[in-house]
Design a protein around this motif. Structure first.
Motif, short mmCIF file in Angstrom:
data_model
loop_
_atom_site.label_atom_id
_atom_site.label_comp_id
_atom_site.label_asym_id
_atom_site.label_seq_id
_atom_site.Cartn_x
_atom_site.Cartn_y
_atom_site.Cartn_z
N HIS A 171 34.74 41.22 -51.55
CA HIS A 171 33.88 41.64 -52.65
C HIS A 171 33.27 40.44 -53.38
O HIS A 171 32.28 40.57 -54.08
CB HIS A 171 34.66 42.50 -53.65
CG HIS A 171 35.29 43.69 -53.00
ND1 HIS A 171 34.58 44.81 -52.64
CD2 HIS A 171 36.57 43.92 -52.61
CE1 HIS A 171 35.39 45.69 -52.07
NE2 HIS A 171 36.60 45.16 -52.05
N CYS A 172 33.88 39.26 -53.18
CA CYS A 172 33.42 38.04 -53.84
C CYS A 172 32.80 37.03 -52.87
O CYS A 172 31.92 36.27 -53.27
CB CYS A 172 34.59 37.35 -54.54
SG CYS A 172 35.27 38.28 -55.94
N HIS A 214 39.20 47.29 -61.20
CA HIS A 214 40.07 47.30 -60.02
C HIS A 214 41.47 46.78 -60.35
O HIS A 214 42.45 47.25 -59.79
CB HIS A 214 39.45 46.58 -58.82
CG HIS A 214 39.37 45.10 -58.92
ND1 HIS A 214 40.44 44.27 -58.73
CD2 HIS A 214 38.32 44.28 -59.16
CE1 HIS A 214 40.07 43.02 -58.86
NE2 HIS A 214 38.79 43.00 -59.13
#
Length: 91
Positions: free
Chosen positions: A36-37, A60
């Motif tokens: 996600h990063c 999250h």
């Protein structure tokens, strides 16, 4: 609450496992950052600030730690500045 010794993304604090590892430029798994990063050897959001990441990560983190969002924000505010991506940045 998640174990402190569990590996976490060094950008957002997400718990890391085989399903969420980011990727290096070569396509191999990156064991420091989540997908996600970090993908293909680079951060997906180069312009995000630490305070923005704290807010973004809270949802999250709240879910994985089974806490409410305000508690996750406090946790993220303490954790994220210690992570590799944010350690040497001005807060």
């Amino acid at each position: 609450m998640a174990e402190d010794s569990a590996p976490r993304c060094q950008s957002c604090g997400r718990l890391l496992n085989l399903d969420v590892f980011g990727t290096n430029a070569s396509g191999s798994m990156n064991f420091d950052y989540c997908r996600h990063c970090f993908q293909k050897g680079g951060f997906l959001d180069l312009d995000i600030t630490l305070p923005q990441m704290v807010e973004l990560s809270a949802e999250h983190l709240a879910h994985e730690m089974d806490v409410d969002t305000p508690d996750a924000i406090v946790f993220a505010s303490q954790l994220l500045p210690t992570l590799k991506r944010w350690r040497n940045t001005a807060h």
